[in-house]
Design an enzyme around this catalytic site. Sequence first.
Site, PDB file in Angstrom:
ATOM      1  N   ARG A   1      54.621  10.458  50.579  1.00 10.48           N
ATOM      2  CA  ARG A   1      54.884  11.837  50.163  1.00 10.48           C
ATOM      3  C   ARG A   1      55.449  11.979  48.757  1.00 10.48           C
ATOM      4  NH1 ARG A   1      58.600  13.447  55.027  1.00 10.48           N
ATOM      5  NH2 ARG A   1      59.221  11.288  54.672  1.00 10.48           N
TER       6      ARG A   1
ATOM      7  N   CYS B   1      61.316  10.870  49.309  1.00 11.46           N
ATOM      8  CA  CYS B   1      60.989  10.816  50.737  1.00 11.46           C
ATOM      9  C   CYS B   1      61.675   9.584  51.323  1.00 11.46           C
ATOM     10  CB  CYS B   1      59.481  10.837  50.987  1.00 11.46           C
ATOM     11  SG  CYS B   1      58.566   9.371  50.463  1.00 11.46           S
TER      12      CYS B   1
ATOM     13  N   ASP C   1      55.521  13.429  57.409  1.00  8.83           N
ATOM     14  CA  ASP C   1      55.201  12.048  57.038  1.00  8.83           C
ATOM     15  C   ASP C   1      53.860  11.666  57.665  1.00  8.83           C
ATOM     16  OD1 ASP C   1      55.085   9.340  56.506  1.00  8.83           O
ATOM     17  OD2 ASP C   1      57.195   8.997  56.981  1.00  8.83           O
TER      18      ASP C   1
END
Length: 157
Positions: A15, A9, A128
């Site tokens: 994440r 990420c 996100d």
Amino acid sequence: MKKKILFVCLGNICRSPSAEAVMNGFLKVNMLDDEFECDSAGTGGWHVGERADSRMRTHAARRDYDLTSIARQFNPKNDFDEFDLILGMDSQNVSDLKGMARTSEDLSKIKSMTDYCSRYEHYDSVPDPYYGGADGFELVLDILEDACDGLLKQIDK
């Protein structure tokens, strides 16, 4: 020899460490943890050396996932050679990774995490959660559980 999967990420604190933990959990339950090794990284280096976001760790722990990874930045010199599959959490991550690829072989290893979703197919990325509330962290885990389930089915064939 273990197959190696890298989750990527932006900052490697929400994440991708969650994807790593969820996949490790799925591999353990399915007794495949001796066949696979998972890691995570960020395309950016702002959080290198930090633990995963405390809110993400809290939400993950409620589902029995332990986010133990320490943030690191993706290293194209090593990571393309080291990993068999590199999964970006959103289209920007995938695009950034493709921009770092050195060869067509590198490019062939890059996939989008949501490509493996079956229940959350309408999401083209793992959003996100960093600037949002609790719901965002839960949604990330829902999408990741779906994607990891699909990924497991794909690699178990």
